[in-house]
Scaffold this motif. Sequence first.
Motif, PDB file in Angstrom:
ATOM      1  N   ILE A   1      39.426 -82.819  28.052  1.00  0.00           N
ATOM      2  CA  ILE A   1      38.999 -83.385  26.779  1.00  0.00           C
ATOM      3  C   ILE A   1      38.162 -82.349  26.029  1.00  0.00           C
ATOM      4  CG2 ILE A   1      36.962 -84.475  27.822  1.00  0.00           C
ATOM      5  CD1 ILE A   1      37.317 -86.759  25.763  1.00  0.00           C
ATOM      6  N   TYR A   2      38.394 -82.280  24.722  1.00  0.00           N
ATOM      7  CA  TYR A   2      37.661 -81.339  23.868  1.00  0.00           C
ATOM      8  C   TYR A   2      37.171 -82.112  22.655  1.00  0.00           C
ATOM      9  CZ  TYR A   2      36.789 -77.098  21.035  1.00  0.00           C
ATOM     10  OH  TYR A   2      36.222 -76.120  20.262  1.00  0.00           O
ATOM     11  N   LEU A   3      35.866 -82.210  22.510  1.00  0.00           N
ATOM     12  CA  LEU A   3      35.252 -82.935  21.409  1.00  0.00           C
ATOM     13  C   LEU A   3      34.601 -81.926  20.468  1.00  0.00           C
ATOM     14  CD1 LEU A   3      33.501 -85.812  23.416  1.00  0.00           C
ATOM     15  CD2 LEU A   3      35.792 -85.794  22.434  1.00  0.00           C
ATOM     16  N   GLN A   4      35.083 -81.875  19.253  1.00  0.00           N
ATOM     17  CA  GLN A   4      34.512 -80.981  18.254  1.00  0.00           C
ATOM     18  C   GLN A   4      33.587 -81.758  17.323  1.00  0.00           C
ATOM     19  OE1 GLN A   4      38.404 -79.206  16.924  1.00  0.00           O
ATOM     20  NE2 GLN A   4      37.297 -77.301  17.257  1.00  0.00           N
ATOM     21  N   THR A   5      32.841 -81.014  16.547  1.00  0.00           N
ATOM     22  CA  THR A   5      31.920 -81.612  15.602  1.00  0.00           C
ATOM     23  C   THR A   5      32.673 -82.129  14.382  1.00  0.00           C
ATOM     24  OG1 THR A   5      29.915 -81.215  14.313  1.00  0.00           O
ATOM     25  CG2 THR A   5      31.479 -79.410  14.464  1.00  0.00           C
ATOM     26  N   LYS A   6      32.069 -83.090  13.690  1.00  0.00           N
ATOM     27  CA  LYS A   6      32.683 -83.624  12.484  1.00  0.00           C
ATOM     28  C   LYS A   6      32.018 -83.086  11.234  1.00  0.00           C
ATOM     29  CE  LYS A   6      34.026 -87.910  10.165  1.00  0.00           C
ATOM     30  NZ  LYS A   6      34.068 -89.385  10.241  1.00  0.00           N
TER      31      LYS A   6
ATOM     32  N   LEU B   1      24.885 -84.675  25.834  1.00  0.00           N
ATOM     33  CA  LEU B   1      26.099 -85.426  26.141  1.00  0.00           C
ATOM     34  C   LEU B   1      26.123 -86.745  25.365  1.00  0.00           C
ATOM     35  CD1 LEU B   1      28.565 -85.133  28.107  1.00  0.00           C
ATOM     36  CD2 LEU B   1      27.239 -86.483  29.752  1.00  0.00           C
ATOM     37  N   ALA B   2      24.962 -87.405  25.290  1.00  0.00           N
ATOM     38  CA  ALA B   2      24.875 -88.692  24.597  1.00  0.00           C
ATOM     39  C   ALA B   2      24.985 -88.539  23.081  1.00  0.00           C
ATOM     40  CB  ALA B   2      23.554 -89.377  24.952  1.00  0.00           C
ATOM     41  N   GLN B   3      24.752 -87.335  22.561  1.00  0.00           N
ATOM     42  CA  GLN B   3      24.778 -87.114  21.117  1.00  0.00           C
ATOM     43  C   GLN B   3      26.149 -86.699  20.595  1.00  0.00           C
ATOM     44  OE1 GLN B   3      21.589 -84.188  21.049  1.00  0.00           O
ATOM     45  NE2 GLN B   3      20.186 -85.677  20.118  1.00  0.00           N
ATOM     46  N   LEU B   4      27.136 -86.495  21.495  1.00  0.00           N
ATOM     47  CA  LEU B   4      28.478 -86.166  21.047  1.00  0.00           C
ATOM     48  C   LEU B   4      29.069 -87.341  20.280  1.00  0.00           C
ATOM     49  CD1 LEU B   4      29.850 -84.392  24.255  1.00  0.00           C
ATOM     50  CD2 LEU B   4      28.965 -83.326  22.176  1.00  0.00           C
ATOM     51  N   ARG B   5      29.963 -87.053  19.353  1.00  0.00           N
ATOM     52  CA  ARG B   5      30.432 -88.094  18.430  1.00  0.00           C
ATOM     53  C   ARG B   5      31.386 -89.097  19.063  1.00  0.00           C
ATOM     54  NH1 ARG B   5      35.237 -84.965  15.442  1.00  0.00           N
ATOM     55  NH2 ARG B   5      35.608 -86.906  14.330  1.00  0.00           N
ATOM     56  N   ASP B   6      31.857 -88.829  20.285  1.00  0.00           N
ATOM     57  CA  ASP B   6      32.722 -89.764  20.994  1.00  0.00           C
ATOM     58  C   ASP B   6      32.210 -89.894  22.426  1.00  0.00           C
ATOM     59  OD1 ASP B   6      35.641 -91.125  20.939  1.00  0.00           O
ATOM     60  OD2 ASP B   6      35.338 -90.123  22.869  1.00  0.00           O
ATOM     61  N   PRO B   7      32.218 -91.108  22.979  1.00  0.00           N
ATOM     62  CA  PRO B   7      31.677 -91.298  24.330  1.00  0.00           C
ATOM     63  C   PRO B   7      32.624 -90.909  25.453  1.00  0.00           C
ATOM     64  CG  PRO B   7      32.437 -93.400  23.468  1.00  0.00           C
ATOM     65  CD  PRO B   7      32.622 -92.389  22.360  1.00  0.00           C
ATOM     66  N   GLY B   8      33.839 -90.427  25.123  1.00  0.00           N
ATOM     67  CA  GLY B   8      34.845 -90.187  26.146  1.00  0.00           C
ATOM     68  C   GLY B   8      34.394 -89.254  27.251  1.00  0.00           C
ATOM     69  N   LEU B   9      33.732 -88.182  26.892  1.00  0.00           N
ATOM     70  CA  LEU B   9      33.300 -87.218  27.903  1.00  0.00           C
ATOM     71  C   LEU B   9      32.195 -87.822  28.764  1.00  0.00           C
ATOM     72  CD1 LEU B   9      32.877 -83.425  27.114  1.00  0.00           C
ATOM     73  CD2 LEU B   9      31.776 -84.539  29.025  1.00  0.00           C
ATOM     74  N   ARG B  10      31.262 -88.480  28.124  1.00  0.00           N
ATOM     75  CA  ARG B  10      30.178 -89.127  28.876  1.00  0.00           C
ATOM     76  C   ARG B  10      30.729 -90.189  29.829  1.00  0.00           C
ATOM     77  NH1 ARG B  10      27.704 -90.878  24.814  1.00  0.00           N
ATOM     78  NH2 ARG B  10      28.111 -93.120  24.886  1.00  0.00           N
ATOM     79  N   ASP B  11      31.689 -90.967  29.357  1.00  0.00           N
ATOM     80  CA  ASP B  11      32.277 -92.014  30.207  1.00  0.00           C
ATOM     81  C   ASP B  11      33.007 -91.406  31.405  1.00  0.00           C
ATOM     82  OD1 ASP B  11      31.309 -93.836  28.402  1.00  0.00           O
ATOM     83  OD2 ASP B  11      33.240 -94.220  27.430  1.00  0.00           O
ATOM     84  N   ALA B  12      33.678 -90.278  31.196  1.00  0.00           N
ATOM     85  CA  ALA B  12      34.405 -89.634  32.288  1.00  0.00           C
ATOM     86  C   ALA B  12      33.467 -89.206  33.412  1.00  0.00           C
ATOM     87  CB  ALA B  12      35.175 -88.424  31.756  1.00  0.00           C
ATOM     88  N   LEU B  13      32.232 -88.884  33.057  1.00  0.00           N
ATOM     89  CA  LEU B  13      31.270 -88.370  34.048  1.00  0.00           C
ATOM     90  C   LEU B  13      30.424 -89.467  34.676  1.00  0.00           C
ATOM     91  CD1 LEU B  13      29.984 -85.176  32.176  1.00  0.00           C
ATOM     92  CD2 LEU B  13      31.690 -85.300  33.995  1.00  0.00           C
TER      93      LEU B  13
END
Length: 465
Positions: free
Chosen positions: A248-253, A294-306
């Motif tokens: 998963i790759y989460l970029q900034t908006k 991790l909590a400040q990323l715009r999508d929770p997907g990465l946090r949920d995976a961990l």
Amino acid sequence: MSSSETAPGRGTAVVIGGGLAGVVAAWALRGSAERIVVVERDRYPDEPTFRAGVPQGRHAHLVLEAGHRALEEMMPGIKQELSAAGAHRIAVSGDLKWLSSAGWMADYPARLSFLSCTRPVLDKLILDRVRTEPSIEFLEGTDVVGLLGSARTVTGVRVRERGSERDPERGSERGSEHNEEQSSGRGEVRDIPAELVVDASGRSTSVPKWLAELGCRPVPEERVDAGVAYSSRLFHRPPGVDLGYQAIYLQTKAPDKPRMGVLLPVEGDRWIVSLAGMRGAEPEPGEEGFTKHLAQLRDPGLRDALRDAEPAGGVRGFLPGPGVRRHYERGGPEGLVVVGDAASTFNPVYGQGVTVSLFCAQALRRTALRYGGIGHATARDAQREIAAVSKNAWMMSCAEDVRFAATTGGPSGALIRIQHRFLDRVLAGATRDPEVTAAFHEVLSLVAPPSLFFRPSVLAAVLRS
């Protein structure tokens, strides 16, 4: 055999730096030089492990599709060896879940992929292949302390053995500090004459300073600094977990919240997670800072995976420093070729550095074979080709860096604003039109130039977006 006894242009080549860029440059020169000496300040570990001389090595790395093609061309069978060592094949669509500034990338049957592993595995397999070449020798635990020659021509290097004292953990995240702190040297200084010197010493290169000591004028350079900072950690993959994707790759908006995160599978049934932020949004140090970012990323997907993943090591930070492009093709001395990060240093969030280093090695090999040796004509043409093969990557990374308000340097003006608006349309199209997504992946993977976006079918889809 001394260099004076060899055929013209086929004497000694010295490579400064035994990291990935240096060893592939040495490999590129096999058959074109009688003797190739790689001078490396570290001593290589027996097994794949993180080492002080690669301060960025603990963070997520990508060899883009174009880089894998280049590596396989230079070292046939290396992709199979990487897979056997535990590297994971990740298709850029389907296996990789990518959230761009415009939204999630559309899925399609992707032709492009990359192999994901930790940097030590990649480095060790390439090093093992290079060590099979009898004309290449390694001076480990040795510093280059200066250049030989004049303002017009580099004729070799001055080296000094460092001794056996070193701490592989100390300095592993400190880059150039490690070099300055431990290069005060304990051994005798000696000279190595050479027909060609290759600078592959990376971001902390001292070659510009040494050239100034020889009386050379500074080469023209470009700088851009987005103030990027990294925080990374390895995790054990929870047994039986199925995320529905491999990476998963989460970029900034928005430019005012420049935070990013990536999760990649690596050997040993682990994940490597790297968080990054531009100036003003850097990850704070340590475990607490990692969790907060991790909590400040715009999508929770990465946090949920961990959520159920156990850490496999501590949190590691890294400050890469500014992006720098040095134009040695415009004013460098004879007998010198500069490759990899020593020539063009990119913002690591775009994953271009390793691939461009492989492009540099290919360019060096093409010119050495064309001229049948390592003379001055080879060096001049190689440097021009190196500038050409790194140009697109530099332009793309700089154009993205200057989107962020706190970035210093880089391009500006009406043209860059037009480029940004057009790329925004491309990204919007890539969220819904597989043809645009595929084109975007080809350009970002350095397989195709940005002009691909102007192919009629792609451009029409972009404009419809």
